[in-house]
Design a protein around this motif. Structure first.
Motif, mmCIF file in Angstrom:
data_model
loop_
_atom_site.group_PDB
_atom_site.id
_atom_site.type_symbol
_atom_site.label_atom_id
_atom_site.label_comp_id
_atom_site.label_asym_id
_atom_site.label_seq_id
_atom_site.Cartn_x
_atom_site.Cartn_y
_atom_site.Cartn_z
ATOM 1 N N VAL A 102 4.461 20.703 13.203
ATOM 2 C CA VAL A 102 3.035 20.784 13.529
ATOM 3 C C VAL A 102 2.305 21.648 12.509
ATOM 4 N N LEU A 103 2.923 22.730 12.077
ATOM 5 C CA LEU A 103 2.303 23.563 11.039
ATOM 6 C C LEU A 103 2.125 22.765 9.752
ATOM 7 N N PHE A 104 3.124 21.961 9.405
ATOM 8 C CA PHE A 104 3.011 21.108 8.213
ATOM 9 C C PHE A 104 1.886 20.087 8.382
ATOM 10 N N PHE A 105 1.776 19.520 9.583
ATOM 11 C CA PHE A 105 0.705 18.559 9.846
ATOM 12 C C PHE A 105 -0.668 19.213 9.653
ATOM 13 N N LEU A 106 -0.794 20.444 10.118
ATOM 14 C CA LEU A 106 -2.077 21.146 9.998
ATOM 15 C C LEU A 106 -2.382 21.497 8.543
ATOM 16 N N VAL A 107 -1.359 21.827 7.777
ATOM 17 C CA VAL A 107 -1.569 22.072 6.347
ATOM 18 C C VAL A 107 -2.074 20.803 5.662
ATOM 19 N N LEU A 108 -1.487 19.660 6.018
ATOM 20 C CA LEU A 108 -1.970 18.383 5.476
ATOM 21 C C LEU A 108 -3.431 18.141 5.846
ATOM 22 N N ALA A 109 -3.780 18.450 7.087
ATOM 23 C CA ALA A 109 -5.163 18.245 7.537
ATOM 24 C C ALA A 109 -6.125 19.156 6.784
ATOM 25 N N ILE A 110 -5.717 20.412 6.572
ATOM 26 C CA ILE A 110 -6.571 21.347 5.833
ATOM 27 C C ILE A 110 -6.765 20.869 4.400
ATOM 28 N N ILE A 139 -9.585 13.646 10.650
ATOM 29 C CA ILE A 139 -9.639 12.958 11.945
ATOM 30 C C ILE A 139 -8.570 11.871 12.014
ATOM 31 N N ILE A 140 -8.464 11.085 10.934
ATOM 32 C CA ILE A 140 -7.456 10.026 10.911
ATOM 33 C C ILE A 140 -6.049 10.616 10.919
ATOM 34 N N LEU A 141 -5.836 11.632 10.084
ATOM 35 C CA LEU A 141 -4.509 12.255 10.006
ATOM 36 C C LEU A 141 -4.080 12.836 11.344
ATOM 37 N N LEU A 142 -4.955 13.615 11.962
ATOM 38 C CA LEU A 142 -4.592 14.284 13.212
ATOM 39 C C LEU A 142 -4.377 13.281 14.342
ATOM 40 N N SER A 143 -5.133 12.192 14.330
ATOM 41 C CA SER A 143 -4.940 11.161 15.356
ATOM 42 C C SER A 143 -3.545 10.552 15.256
ATOM 43 N N VAL A 144 -3.117 10.254 14.032
ATOM 44 C CA VAL A 144 -1.788 9.680 13.820
ATOM 45 C C VAL A 144 -0.696 10.708 14.058
ATOM 46 N N LEU A 145 -0.909 11.923 13.513
ATOM 47 C CA LEU A 145 0.129 12.949 13.609
ATOM 48 C C LEU A 145 0.276 13.481 15.038
ATOM 49 N N ALA A 166 6.224 19.504 22.845
ATOM 50 C CA ALA A 166 5.647 18.339 22.174
ATOM 51 C C ALA A 166 4.338 17.924 22.830
ATOM 52 N N GLU A 167 4.295 17.978 24.146
ATOM 53 C CA GLU A 167 3.066 17.611 24.851
ATOM 54 C C GLU A 167 1.952 18.601 24.529
ATOM 55 N N TYR A 168 2.278 19.899 24.526
ATOM 56 C CA TYR A 168 1.261 20.913 24.245
ATOM 57 C C TYR A 168 0.734 20.765 22.829
ATOM 58 N N TYR A 169 1.646 20.625 21.859
ATOM 59 C CA TYR A 169 1.205 20.489 20.474
ATOM 60 C C TYR A 169 0.432 19.187 20.265
ATOM 61 N N GLY A 170 0.885 18.114 20.896
ATOM 62 C CA GLY A 170 0.164 16.850 20.786
ATOM 63 C C GLY A 170 -1.254 16.965 21.320
ATOM 64 N N LEU A 171 -1.398 17.608 22.484
ATOM 65 C CA LEU A 171 -2.741 17.787 23.052
ATOM 66 C C LEU A 171 -3.608 18.679 22.162
ATOM 67 N N MET A 172 -3.008 19.684 21.552
ATOM 68 C CA MET A 172 -3.777 20.553 20.654
ATOM 69 C C MET A 172 -4.277 19.767 19.437
ATOM 70 N N LEU A 173 -3.427 18.906 18.890
ATOM 71 C CA LEU A 173 -3.850 18.098 17.741
ATOM 72 C C LEU A 173 -4.934 17.098 18.142
ATOM 73 N N PHE A 174 -4.779 16.485 19.311
ATOM 74 C CA PHE A 174 -5.805 15.545 19.774
ATOM 75 C C PHE A 174 -7.127 16.274 20.042
ATOM 76 N N SER A 175 -7.034 17.473 20.601
ATOM 77 C CA SER A 175 -8.263 18.230 20.864
ATOM 78 C C SER A 175 -8.974 18.578 19.562
ATOM 79 N N LEU A 176 -8.199 18.803 18.497
ATOM 80 C CA LEU A 176 -8.811 19.062 17.194
ATOM 81 C C LEU A 176 -9.606 17.852 16.710
#
Length: 465
Positions: free
Chosen positions: A30-38, A4-10, A93-103
């Motif tokens: 974004v794929l790297f960010f998701l790997v970090l979150a996993i 939650i913290i990682l995705l909020s910042v990323l 960037a907006e789409y990926y940002g919204l996807m990360l926030f939705s996560l």
């Protein structure tokens, strides 16, 4: 808690990456960010239960398992998004940002221990999905879908909030443990109508999120109108988070009044199965069929909630994973095929678009066939064991009649799922060789491999959660 913290910042970092001159950095970032979150998600495995944010968020193995499914699904969906390069008006960037926030919202829904945290999670997830649904601004179907989703979603949120208010009025707390304590100490012969009414209203709001009948009317139009990549996101991540929240709510807080709500969930489960499966048989659009398919699978998962036995927990986790993998494969193939063919000026999303697919694109046809077999619940796929575990949990509770109805509806599902396989392998069509990016193909084959692997070794989750 770490994801939650990682995705909020990323998510914020992703928005700033949108200012860079080269957009090609966004997808790998974004794929790297998701790997970090996993990776961060499983740091706390077997260390729980842990409570964070003033005991409003709970982390245990069940939370981490659902988080893992959501994050893995998000990784696969982003991987097949292609950077949104086909739409010149897109802002990746907006789409990926919204996807990360939705996560972030989805993870809060999964791990909530306080109803305020549930509400915040639902709103973060929902608002992001409203925007993404209408992101194709030049497409009237997308605009209509976003408006329908927003209006009906806001209406459902009102029910949910009113339900929370009544539960607070009855119990004096928003914490699940305190609500459970109140429900456990109800004196014989008394009827806490305020809490019962609050629970019903809360269920209405949550059942809307998972497309359960009769709160499903938005689903076909929204799935069809939204850009397909966001439909994939909606049909997997939103549904998984919604059922995780429902399971936590009913299992943690209201298990002591099981006798009050189980028949309500059972009736809704049967209605959802009927609406989803019968509605799917009459569709000519593959995308709308998958919308009704999503409704029907919500019915199967509601059976696990109806039973609420010890195996229900593992069953609903396994089913969520099996459904997500198969759905990502199905939509992933649809994205590729619909780009190559048009119908009435729009990407062709009808069954006919798959005619002859196996001749020129055997890999795509195989991926599509395995996903359909899994969704239909055919043996040697993860979908078969998912349904088996669901039916087993219901049988253990002694609710045989709902299992019989579910098996009959599964037989109906074979009809519309096999229509796609027949179109791909047995019908003649335009012989078009579809070019598939290597990484895109790897993701589809990975999801297919996992579907078969979990079909051959279904006990992999046993004892983990």
């Amino acid at each position: 808690m770490y994801p939650i913290i990682l995705l909020s910042v990323l998510g914020v970092v992703t928005l700033f990456l949108g200012f860079s001159k080269s957009k090609n950095i966004l997808l790998p970032a974004v794929l790297f960010f998701l790997v970090l979150a996993i990776a961060s998600n499983f740091v706390e495995w077997n260390k729980g239960p842990l409570l964070y944010f003033y005991d409003m968020l709970r982390v245990d193995n069940l939370t981490l398992a659902f988080n893992g499914i959501v994050l893995l699904s998000a990784f696969m969906i982003v991987a097949i998004s292609g950077g949104f390069q086909d739409n010149p008006d897109s802002e990746p960037a907006e789409y990926y940002g919204l996807m990360l926030f939705s996560l972030v919202g989805a993870l809060m829904m999964i791990g909530f221990e306080h109803m305020i945290m549930l509400f915040i999670g639902v709103e973060i997830l929902s608002v992001a999905m409203y925007i993404l649904t209408g992101s194709n601004k030049r497409n009237l179907r997308s605009n209509e879908a976003a408006l329908k989703y927003f209006l009906m979603g806001a209406f459902a949120t009102g029910f949910m909030l009113f339900g929370m208010t009544l539960i607070y009025g009855a119990t004096g707390s928003f914490k699940l443990s305190h609500i459970h304590g109140f429900a456990s100490n109800i004196q014989a012969g008394t009827q806490p109508f305020l809490m019962y009414a609050g629970l019903l209203l809360l269920l209405i709001g949550m059942l809307f999120k998972v497309s359960a009948a009769p709160f499903h009317f938005w689903t076909p139009d929204v799935y069809e109108g939204a850009p397909t990549i966001f439909t994939t996101f909606m049909s997997t991540i939103v549904k998984t988070a919604g059922f995780a929240a429902l399971f936590r709510l009913l299992n943690t807080s209201f298990s002591e009044i099981y006798g009050f709500w189980w028949i309500i969930i059972a009736v809704i489960a049967v209605l959802t199965l009927l609406v989803g499966n019968i509605g799917a048989t009459s569709q000519n659009s593959f995308k709308r069929m998958l919308a009704y398919s999503g409704i029907s699978h919500a019915g199967y998962m509601l059976i696990a909630l109806t039973a609420l036995t010890k195996p229900s927990q593992s069953a609903i986790v396994f089913y969520s994973l099996a459904y997500s993998l198969s759905t990502i494969c199905a939509f992933g193939v649809l994205i590729l095929v619909s780009k190559e063919k048009t119908f009435e000026g729009q990407p062709n999303e009808r069954y006919e678009a798959f005619n002859g697919l196996a001749k020129q694109n055997p890999v795509l046809a195989f991926v599509l066939a395995v996903s359909m077999l899994s969704l239909a619940g055919i043996p040697l796929t993860a979908g078969f064991w998912g349904k088996f575990f669901i039916f087993t949990s219901a049988a253990e509770r002694g609710i045989i009649w709902i299992t019989v109805i579910a098996v009959l509806m599964s037989a109906v599902g074979i009809y519309y799922y096999f229509r796609v396989i027949i179109s791909s392998y047995l019908k003649e069509g335009d012989l078009i060789k579809i070019r598939v990016a290597p990484f895109y193909q790897v993701i589809l084959l990975l999801a297919t491999f996992l579907t078969i692997l979990f079909g051959l070794a279904p006990g992999v989750f046993e004892g983990l959660i």
